[in-house]
Design an enzyme around this catalytic site. Sequence first.
Site, PDB file in Angstrom:
ATOM      1  N   SER A   1     -50.888  13.252 -49.978  1.00  0.00           N
ATOM      2  CA  SER A   1     -52.183  13.937 -50.075  1.00  0.00           C
ATOM      3  C   SER A   1     -52.186  15.283 -49.343  1.00  0.00           C
ATOM      4  CB  SER A   1     -53.283  13.030 -49.517  1.00  0.00           C
ATOM      5  OG  SER A   1     -53.003  12.693 -48.172  1.00  0.00           O
TER       6      SER A   1
ATOM      7  N   GLY B   1     -45.063  16.172 -46.240  1.00  0.00           N
ATOM      8  CA  GLY B   1     -45.911  15.501 -45.250  1.00  0.00           C
ATOM      9  C   GLY B   1     -45.086  14.496 -44.463  1.00  0.00           C
ATOM     10  N   ALA B   2     -45.752  13.692 -43.637  1.00  0.00           N
ATOM     11  CA  ALA B   2     -45.057  12.632 -42.887  1.00  0.00           C
ATOM     12  C   ALA B   2     -46.071  11.573 -42.491  1.00  0.00           C
ATOM     13  CB  ALA B   2     -44.384  13.205 -41.646  1.00  0.00           C
TER      14      ALA B   2
ATOM     15  N   LYS C   1     -41.237   8.514 -42.879  1.00  0.00           N
ATOM     16  CA  LYS C   1     -41.866   8.913 -44.129  1.00  0.00           C
ATOM     17  C   LYS C   1     -41.726   7.786 -45.151  1.00  0.00           C
ATOM     18  CE  LYS C   1     -40.947  12.859 -45.882  1.00  0.00           C
ATOM     19  NZ  LYS C   1     -42.306  12.825 -46.464  1.00  0.00           N
ATOM     20  N   GLY C   2     -42.492   7.918 -46.227  1.00  0.00           N
ATOM     21  CA  GLY C   2     -42.295   6.978 -47.333  1.00  0.00           C
ATOM     22  C   GLY C   2     -43.466   6.080 -47.643  1.00  0.00           C
TER      23      GLY C   2
ATOM     24  N   GLU D   1     -37.529  12.555 -51.472  1.00  0.00           N
ATOM     25  CA  GLU D   1     -37.955  13.477 -50.406  1.00  0.00           C
ATOM     26  C   GLU D   1     -36.782  13.787 -49.478  1.00  0.00           C
ATOM     27  OE1 GLU D   1     -42.683  12.348 -49.931  1.00  0.00           O
ATOM     28  OE2 GLU D   1     -41.225  11.201 -48.802  1.00  0.00           O
TER      29      GLU D   1
HETATM   30  C1  5RP Z   1     -44.533   9.938 -49.279  1.00  0.00           C
HETATM   31  C2  5RP Z   1     -44.509  10.504 -47.923  1.00  0.00           C
HETATM   32  C3  5RP Z   1     -45.668  11.334 -47.518  1.00  0.00           C
HETATM   33  O1  5RP Z   1     -45.220  12.575 -47.098  1.00  0.00           O
HETATM   34  C4  5RP Z   1     -46.368  10.638 -46.391  1.00  0.00           C
HETATM   35  O2  5RP Z   1     -46.711   9.345 -46.827  1.00  0.00           O
HETATM   36  C5  5RP Z   1     -47.616  11.402 -45.956  1.00  0.00           C
HETATM   37  O3  5RP Z   1     -48.605  11.330 -46.933  1.00  0.00           O
HETATM   38  P1  5RP Z   1     -50.073  11.882 -46.686  1.00  0.00           P
HETATM   39  O4  5RP Z   1     -49.953  13.363 -46.585  1.00  0.00           O
HETATM   40  O5  5RP Z   1     -50.848  11.433 -47.915  1.00  0.00           O
HETATM   41  O6  5RP Z   1     -50.593  11.259 -45.420  1.00  0.00           O
HETATM   42  O7  5RP Z   1     -43.599  10.330 -47.141  1.00  0.00           O
HETATM   43  O8  5RP Z   1     -43.431   9.137 -49.538  1.00  0.00           O
END
Ligand code: 5RP
Length: 236
Positions: free
Chosen positions: A36, A91-92, A104-105, A113
């Site tokens: 997001s 993102g992370a 991440k993930g 990624e």
């Molecule tokens: C997806 C990721 C995203 O970067 C992580 O989940 C962060 O997501 P968000 O910005 O929605 O908090 O690793 O695999």
Amino acid sequence: MKPKTINWQEQAKKSAAIEAVKQVKNGFVVGLGSGSTVAYAIQELGRRIKQEKLELLAVPSSYQAFYLANQNRVPITTLDEYPTLDLTIDGADQVEKKTLNMIKGMGGALTREKIVAEASKKLVIIVDETKLTEKLGLNQPVPVEVIPFALALARMRLQKLHGAPEMREGKGKVGPVVTDNGNFILDVHFGKIEDAEKLNMQIKLIPGVVENGLFLNMADIVYVGTRGVVQRLVRQ
Ligand code: 5RP
């Protein structure tokens, strides 16, 4: 019609994304992470392409990023055409303050990624302040992408590493989440991770594990959106 208002956390994510996109220069080939927060970065790239005539190509790390790029008229290319990328924005789920190591993930896109990040000269991460932690693993599982055939073995081996694996279930679909690569995800609770390097290697050695969500020594810059200004953390 009243303009849509967004809460502080969404605003923080958006502000961090806008800061990160300032790093993108004319002619860059950019890796797009997923999630997001990255969605705001893709929007901002689209805005700069349209309003500033910025020229770039992007490599998406997921179907989500691919469709968002299309919607925002961000031109797409592939790693086959450009195996080296100028920059990736991602993102992370958790960022360790001292090291900028990450988990991440949680969006299920960890494998692509990691590939896109490794292919990049620079990895720029965008998060809001809730993602910062003193130590990885506190209240945060490590996602592990596993080939379906290897699921039972992987589960056993992860338990041997003192992890508690949970199969990620779909929302809007019964049964397991199937990744963009056709695999399953185990969310593995380890608690506080003291030696992330060792754990990363141990997980990687399990047959059938495709990738795990420990991203170590990879982030160059982390933009942290807060209730105030955006903070910039740089890996030493
Ligand atoms: C997806 C990721 C995203 O970067 C992580 O989940 C962060 O997501 P968000 O910005 O929605 O908090 O690793 O695999």
